[in-house]
Design a protein around this motif. Sequence first.
Motif, short mmCIF file in Angstrom:
data_model
loop_
_atom_site.label_atom_id
_atom_site.label_comp_id
_atom_site.label_asym_id
_atom_site.label_seq_id
_atom_site.Cartn_x
_atom_site.Cartn_y
_atom_site.Cartn_z
N LYS A 1 0.84 -1.21 0.00
CA LYS A 1 0.00 0.00 0.00
C LYS A 1 0.87 1.26 0.00
O LYS A 1 0.59 2.24 0.69
N ALA A 2 1.94 1.21 -0.79
CA ALA A 2 2.89 2.33 -0.83
C ALA A 2 2.48 3.33 -1.90
O ALA A 2 1.74 3.01 -2.84
N THR A 3 3.00 4.55 -1.75
CA THR A 3 2.77 5.59 -2.77
C THR A 3 4.07 6.02 -3.44
O THR A 3 4.04 6.63 -4.50
N THR A 4 5.21 5.69 -2.82
CA THR A 4 6.50 6.03 -3.41
C THR A 4 7.49 4.88 -3.24
O THR A 4 7.43 4.14 -2.26
N VAL A 5 8.39 4.77 -4.19
CA VAL A 5 9.46 3.78 -4.16
C VAL A 5 10.77 4.47 -4.52
O VAL A 5 10.81 5.28 -5.46
N GLN A 6 11.83 4.16 -3.77
CA GLN A 6 13.16 4.68 -4.08
C GLN A 6 14.07 3.50 -4.42
O GLN A 6 14.14 2.53 -3.67
N VAL A 7 14.76 3.61 -5.55
CA VAL A 7 15.69 2.58 -5.98
C VAL A 7 17.07 3.19 -6.14
O VAL A 7 17.23 4.20 -6.83
N LYS A 8 18.06 2.60 -5.45
CA LYS A 8 19.44 3.07 -5.58
C LYS A 8 20.29 1.95 -6.15
O LYS A 8 20.19 0.79 -5.72
N LEU A 9 21.14 2.29 -7.11
CA LEU A 9 22.09 1.34 -7.68
C LEU A 9 23.47 1.97 -7.57
O LEU A 9 23.75 2.99 -8.20
N LEU A 10 24.31 1.37 -6.73
CA LEU A 10 25.60 1.99 -6.41
C LEU A 10 26.74 1.02 -6.64
O LEU A 10 26.60 -0.19 -6.45
N GLN A 11 27.88 1.57 -7.02
CA GLN A 11 29.12 0.81 -7.10
C GLN A 11 30.06 1.39 -6.06
O GLN A 11 30.38 2.58 -6.09
N ASN A 12 30.48 0.53 -5.10
CA ASN A 12 31.28 1.04 -3.99
C ASN A 12 32.31 -0.01 -3.57
O ASN A 12 31.97 -1.12 -3.17
N ALA A 13 33.59 0.35 -3.65
CA ALA A 13 34.69 -0.48 -3.16
C ALA A 13 34.60 -1.92 -3.68
O ALA A 13 34.70 -2.89 -2.92
N GLY A 14 34.39 -2.05 -4.97
CA GLY A 14 34.34 -3.38 -5.57
C GLY A 14 33.06 -4.13 -5.33
O GLY A 14 33.01 -5.35 -5.52
N HIS A 15 32.03 -3.45 -4.90
CA HIS A 15 30.74 -4.07 -4.66
C HIS A 15 29.66 -3.37 -5.47
O HIS A 15 29.72 -2.15 -5.67
N LEU A 16 28.69 -4.13 -5.91
CA LEU A 16 27.52 -3.59 -6.59
C LEU A 16 26.35 -3.68 -5.61
O LEU A 16 26.03 -4.76 -5.12
N ILE A 17 25.75 -2.55 -5.31
CA ILE A 17 24.72 -2.48 -4.27
C ILE A 17 23.42 -1.93 -4.86
O ILE A 17 23.42 -0.90 -5.53
N MET A 18 22.34 -2.65 -4.62
CA MET A 18 21.01 -2.16 -5.01
C MET A 18 20.13 -2.11 -3.77
O MET A 18 20.11 -3.05 -2.97
N GLU A 19 19.43 -1.01 -3.62
CA GLU A 19 18.53 -0.82 -2.48
C GLU A 19 17.17 -0.39 -2.99
O GLU A 19 17.07 0.52 -3.81
N VAL A 20 16.13 -1.07 -2.50
CA VAL A 20 14.75 -0.75 -2.88
C VAL A 20 13.99 -0.42 -1.59
O VAL A 20 13.87 -1.27 -0.70
N LYS A 21 13.48 0.80 -1.50
CA LYS A 21 12.73 1.23 -0.31
C LYS A 21 11.34 1.73 -0.72
O LYS A 21 11.19 2.35 -1.78
N ASP A 22 10.36 1.46 0.13
CA ASP A 22 9.03 1.99 -0.11
C ASP A 22 8.49 2.61 1.18
O ASP A 22 9.04 2.40 2.26
N ASN A 23 7.42 3.38 1.05
CA ASN A 23 6.82 4.03 2.22
C ASN A 23 5.53 3.34 2.63
O ASN A 23 4.60 3.97 3.14
N GLY A 24 5.48 2.02 2.41
CA GLY A 24 4.26 1.27 2.67
C GLY A 24 4.11 0.80 4.10
O GLY A 24 4.71 1.33 5.04
N SER A 25 3.33 -0.26 4.27
CA SER A 25 2.92 -0.73 5.60
C SER A 25 3.93 -1.65 6.26
O SER A 25 3.72 -2.11 7.38
#
Length: 371
Positions: free
Chosen positions: A288-312
């Motif tokens: 039941k979210a209204t917004t989603v944030q997706v981050k795709l980062l390259q840091n110190a030899g690592h590939l990082i993806m983060e998915v956040k929502d403002n839901g329940s």
Amino acid sequence: MHTDTKDINIPAINLNSIHISERDWEEIFNSITDMITIHDNDFNIIYVNHAAKKNLKISSINRRKAKCFKYYHGTTSPPEGCPSCKCLKTGTSETFEIFEPYLNKFIEIKAIPRFDNNNIIVGVIHIVRDLTKQKQEHKKSLETEKKLQVLSSHLLFAREEEREHLAREIHDELAQSLTALRMDLTLMQKNLSIDQTEPHRSIKSMLNNLDTTIHSVQRVSAAVRTKPLDTMNLNGAITWQTRRFQYQTGISCKVSTNISCYNIDNNISMALLRILQESLTNIYRHAKATTVQVKLLQNAGHLIMEVKDNGSGITAEHINSPNSLGLIGMRERVNYLGGKIDIANFRNNKRTRISVDIPLGKRAGHFLTSQ
């Protein structure tokens, strides 16, 4: 029949009348399967049960020679950091597990201080349990679990390859055959005279059905393949996926990235895109979210993806449920690539965050391809 407890007379037991003979005590002591050794405060063994005699290979006891560290560790003095030494100093029990090479066993030792009538420490009691079989079974269980995880992960990627193959077959074979059939029908229609009304009507109906079928084939082909990765890199594919999700659901999506490495192997790109797709699907169905944030980062030899929502948020039961096949699939994809995944709530348990960390160095360097 119900009996009132107040009518039952329980006779008092005089504990002083219970006597255990020395022989009875010996039998009880020697029937215990754990090793028991009793020491003085100079680490001399002064008494042992049968289990200790057998496992420590003690034939007889000479108090000046039967040092506990000799029989437990094969050393001439207490090993460094010996918890039993601490027990003798502090007067508190110590319990610890070790693998003892001298015995070739995993053992749990409980060291219990002994006191005289003046409450002075006069020695220690060792109660030792052999954990070797338990540890070996646990190790086998972990190895089996690891093999199953590897197999499951392999099947996931094999399925992806099969899906790509199936999509190509559908597109290259079936779609092309249907298109050729449509061209034949169109040519046939052109060769008909104007007054042949019924054949014209039949061919028009067949052409409409063919158009519908061709559209369905294209839709199925697109559904079973990671289509964005065919024509764009991971950055572009994730942007395309989130925009498509926003258009279809009305849920606002924001993407941020700092990726500078564009030659990422398709296995990693496909895994991250599938994890994103599963995350977005769960957000739409449950959060039941209204917004989603997706981050795709390259840091110190690592590939990082983060998915956040403002839901329940998401419950711990759902995160750990064996029926949460989508989450299990995420973990298996990440484990196969030597990475880590964290699925949790944040901000008062009202929002969900999925973090994926995949190494691009020694552990997964083979997943990088040359440009």
